[in-house]
Design an enzyme around this catalytic site. Structure first.
Site, short mmCIF file in Angstrom:
data_model
loop_
_atom_site.label_atom_id
_atom_site.label_comp_id
_atom_site.label_asym_id
_atom_site.label_seq_id
_atom_site.Cartn_x
_atom_site.Cartn_y
_atom_site.Cartn_z
N ASP A 114 38.07 -24.38 -48.94
CA ASP A 114 38.85 -23.45 -49.74
C ASP A 114 40.05 -23.03 -48.92
O ASP A 114 39.90 -22.40 -47.87
CB ASP A 114 37.99 -22.24 -50.11
CG ASP A 114 38.75 -21.22 -50.93
OD1 ASP A 114 38.91 -21.46 -52.14
OD2 ASP A 114 39.20 -20.20 -50.37
N TYR B 104 47.87 -19.09 -46.71
CA TYR B 104 47.10 -18.98 -45.47
C TYR B 104 47.87 -19.58 -44.28
O TYR B 104 47.46 -19.41 -43.14
CB TYR B 104 45.74 -19.67 -45.58
CG TYR B 104 44.80 -19.09 -46.62
CD1 TYR B 104 45.04 -17.85 -47.21
CD2 TYR B 104 43.66 -19.79 -47.00
CE1 TYR B 104 44.17 -17.34 -48.16
CE2 TYR B 104 42.78 -19.27 -47.95
CZ TYR B 104 43.05 -18.06 -48.53
OH TYR B 104 42.19 -17.55 -49.47
N ASN C 77 39.93 -14.13 -59.33
CA ASN C 77 40.10 -12.69 -59.58
C ASN C 77 40.52 -12.38 -61.01
O ASN C 77 41.19 -11.36 -61.26
CB ASN C 77 41.11 -12.09 -58.60
CG ASN C 77 40.64 -12.16 -57.16
OD1 ASN C 77 39.61 -11.58 -56.82
ND2 ASN C 77 41.36 -12.89 -56.32
N PRO D 192 30.63 -13.61 -49.71
CA PRO D 192 29.20 -13.70 -50.09
C PRO D 192 28.28 -13.03 -49.07
O PRO D 192 27.12 -12.76 -49.39
CB PRO D 192 28.95 -15.21 -50.16
CG PRO D 192 29.92 -15.80 -49.20
CD PRO D 192 31.15 -14.94 -49.31
N ASN E 190 25.69 -20.67 -41.18
CA ASN E 190 25.88 -20.41 -42.61
C ASN E 190 25.49 -21.61 -43.47
O ASN E 190 25.28 -21.45 -44.69
CB ASN E 190 27.33 -20.04 -42.90
CG ASN E 190 27.70 -18.67 -42.39
OD1 ASN E 190 26.82 -17.84 -42.11
ND2 ASN E 190 28.98 -18.39 -42.27
#
Length: 313
Positions: free
Chosen positions: A40, A45, A157, A208, A270
């Site tokens: 992602d 960024y 969003n 998350p 993760n």
């Protein structure tokens, strides 16, 4: 289909603007070695050139093929006018040095003044907004898909009203396949999740495992998720951390998770959530932790006409 692909992999690495300069290259290469295939990213960024280099190097050394990698890019707020959509996507492709992205999403439903500044402000330091026409922006994105620059389109969003606007658009050619929103045990999004399920839209959950305590964009009054007693106790049962339990919870209910990390240990940690399952009772217990608390409120833009978080869901 994209929905099957997302739900099969269920696990992105988010390479955000908080990733230190120069770190994205090594992080993405390590993540591919660990087993991540979904990444992602975003033009805003400022590290897509590193992400693209990492992907290309791992393709070159035979670790993966291009079709194994799923890259999600994002359309930033200053590129909402239809004539700016394709050039923005092309900037992402140029940085990545890839022919297409797998998913391209509208990062926020709020348009900012177009121009060189990604965060335009006036002389008083107030953000300068732009008239938002989400349907016109979407039509420009559909043209990018038809041109082969992107495989699938999504949003981020968006509340259910904003999703309805697109889904009910006359002449809709390509519906949004995903909605990237905040989602974790303290903010489980039950109504939005159900609405998206009914419309075959995959929820991709950011934060998350909670979020950093960066007061510039995070609600630091919210309780730290990973210290929750229930998550910790369930983790002890399975010899897992509270973070792994929180990730497993969302994956098990069909939410794609995008944990953000630039630590080699955490990137590996993760990913280690596929060797255990939560019981029905444990899932219910974690669902009951919901406090409707957002870590990311974006209050600096709460006066924007399309600010998405005023609505119930």
């Amino acid at each position: 289909s994209l929905i099957k692909t997302l739900k099969r992999c269920l696990h992105y690495l988010c390479v955000s603007n908080k990733t230190p300069k120069g770190k994205a290259l090594e992080c993405v290469k390590l993540a591919i070695d660990v087993g991540y295939r979904h990444f992602d990213g975003a033009l805003v960024y400022f590290n897509e050139h590193e992400v693209g280099q990492a992907i290309r190097e791992k393709i070159a050394d035979g670790s993966v093929r291009r079709e194994d990698i799923f890259y999600c890019g994002k359309l930033w707020n200053t590129f909402h006018p239809p004539e700016l959509v394709r050039p923005a996507l092309e900037r992402t492709l140029k940085a990545l040095k890839l022919d297409y992205v797998d998913l391209y999403i509208v990062e926020l439903p709020m348009a900012f003044k177009p121009g060189m500044e990604f965060y335009p402000k006036d002389e008083n330091g107030k953000y300068i907004y732009h008239q938002t026409d989400l349907c016109a922006t979407w039509e420009a994105l559909e043209a990018c898909k038809d041109a082969g620059l992107v495989r699938s389109l999504g949003v981020s969003n968006f509340n259910h009203r904003q999703l309805e606007l697109l889904l009910n658009k006359p002449g809709l050619k390509h519906k949004p396949v995903s909605n990237q929103v905040e989602c974790h045990p303290y903010f489980t999004q039950p109504k939005l999740l159900e609405y998206c399920r009914q419309n075959d839209i995959v929820i991709v959950g950011y934060c998350p495992i909670g979020s950093s305590r960066d007061a510039s964009w995070v609600n630091v009054t919210s309780p730290p998720l990973l210290e929750d007693k229930l998550l910790v106790s369930i983790g002890k049962k399975y010899n897992k951390s509270s973070a792994q339990v929180a990730l497993r919870f969302n994956v098990q209910r069909g939410v794609v998770v995008i944990p953000k990390s630039f630590s080699p240990e955490r990137i590996t940690h993760n990913f280690q959530i596929f060797d255990f399952s939560l019981t029905e009772e444990e899932m219910k217990g974690i669902e009951d932790l919901n406090k409707n608390i957002r870590f990311v409120e974006l209050l600096m833009w709460s006066d924007h006409p399309e600010y998405p978080f005023h609505d119930e869901f």
